[in-house]
Design a protein around this motif. Structure first.
Motif, mmCIF file in Angstrom:
data_model
loop_
_atom_site.group_PDB
_atom_site.id
_atom_site.type_symbol
_atom_site.label_atom_id
_atom_site.label_comp_id
_atom_site.label_asym_id
_atom_site.label_seq_id
_atom_site.Cartn_x
_atom_site.Cartn_y
_atom_site.Cartn_z
ATOM 1 N N LEU A 1 -7.894 0.307 6.269
ATOM 2 C CA LEU A 1 -7.022 1.185 5.783
ATOM 3 C C LEU A 1 -5.523 0.474 5.788
ATOM 4 C CD1 LEU A 1 -8.054 4.835 6.426
ATOM 5 C CD2 LEU A 1 -8.338 3.403 4.319
ATOM 6 N N ARG B 1 -5.269 -2.169 2.801
ATOM 7 C CA ARG B 1 -5.732 -1.521 1.724
ATOM 8 C C ARG B 1 -5.026 -2.162 0.378
ATOM 9 N NH1 ARG B 1 -2.400 1.898 4.307
ATOM 10 N NH2 ARG B 1 -0.581 2.545 3.511
ATOM 11 N N ASN B 2 -3.996 -3.037 0.668
ATOM 12 C CA ASN B 2 -3.365 -3.412 -0.523
ATOM 13 C C ASN B 2 -4.138 -4.546 -0.975
ATOM 14 O OD1 ASN B 2 -1.346 -1.700 -0.821
ATOM 15 N ND2 ASN B 2 0.010 -2.546 0.647
ATOM 16 N N ARG C 1 -9.708 -3.071 -0.729
ATOM 17 C CA ARG C 1 -9.583 -1.872 -1.446
ATOM 18 C C ARG C 1 -11.021 -1.304 -2.156
ATOM 19 N NH1 ARG C 1 -4.966 -2.602 -3.533
ATOM 20 N NH2 ARG C 1 -5.687 -3.623 -5.205
ATOM 21 N N VAL D 1 -13.558 -0.500 0.792
ATOM 22 C CA VAL D 1 -13.568 0.878 1.298
ATOM 23 C C VAL D 1 -13.869 2.025 0.094
ATOM 24 C CG1 VAL D 1 -11.582 2.707 1.926
ATOM 25 C CG2 VAL D 1 -11.447 0.506 2.916
ATOM 26 N N LYS D 2 -13.431 1.664 -1.103
ATOM 27 C CA LYS D 2 -13.741 2.541 -2.148
ATOM 28 C C LYS D 2 -15.247 2.633 -2.357
ATOM 29 C CE LYS D 2 -13.576 2.856 -7.170
ATOM 30 N NZ LYS D 2 -13.228 2.004 -8.526
#
Length: 187
Positions: free
Chosen positions: A108, A111-112, A117, A120-121
């Motif tokens: 996290l 996350r950029n 991203r 994690v999604k």
């Protein structure tokens, strides 16, 4: 160490990178320290990967594989939704160890990065899908099931965060699993 590249697999390197990510995010993935940790030279790394980015992608793929749909298959196979939810919550709560590194929480922080991203999604979606499906089987409407799944998942992530940042907030795992099961099974 002439044979070291045959002793270690690409997956061994990916798992070592994932462990490093859990401890310090993407910045912790560096070939030389990983090689030292694995007891090999950098040559072993280059037998499997061209560069650090390939290793990070492999580590993220491994994380998605083991924590997404494939990793949840054991729980999804439990026919009784109440038993499925109880088993899932018990495993999750018992895994929340004080100060144990969490790849999810570390990711996290990165996350950029589009790769992070997306990983994690995928994991979030797999977990939410299983929880939502379970709540639907327990009789909740699709909307309530989705809402309950989000709340349960947010609580799980919150427990992970608390365990890492304040060990004093981590109660007995068995008692917490029992309490969480009561809370999340109540319609």
């Amino acid at each position: 160490m002439a044979n070291e590249s045959t002793r270690l697999t690409a997956r061994d390197w990916a798992w070592a990178a994932l462990k490093a990510i859990a401890g310090g995010g993407l910045a912790a993935v560096a070939v030389e320290p990983l090689a030292r940790t694995l007891g090999v030279t950098k040559g072993s790394f280059y037998a499997h990967y061209r560069n650090r980015d390939e290793l990070i992608e492999a580590a993220l793929s491994e994380w998605v594989r083991t924590h997404g749909d494939e990793g949840l298959a054991e729980f999804a196979a439990i026919a009784d939704p109440e038993a499925r939810l109880r088993n899932l919550l018990t495993v999750v709560v018992q895994a929340v160890q004080p100060l144990a590194p969490s790849a999810h929480l570390s990711l996290l922080g990165d996350r950029n990065d589009p790769r992070v991203r997306e990983a994690v999604k995928q994991v979030n979606q797999a977990r939410l899908n299983l929880l939502s499906h379970t709540y639907r089987e327990l009789g909740l409407s699709p909307e309530r099931a989705a809402s309950r799944a989000r709340v349960a998942y947010a609580a799980i992530l919150g427990l992970m965060h608390l365990a890492q940042t304040d060990p004093a907030t981590s109660p007995d795992a068995d008692a917490l699993a029992t309490e969480a099961t009561k809370v999340f099974l109540t319609p």
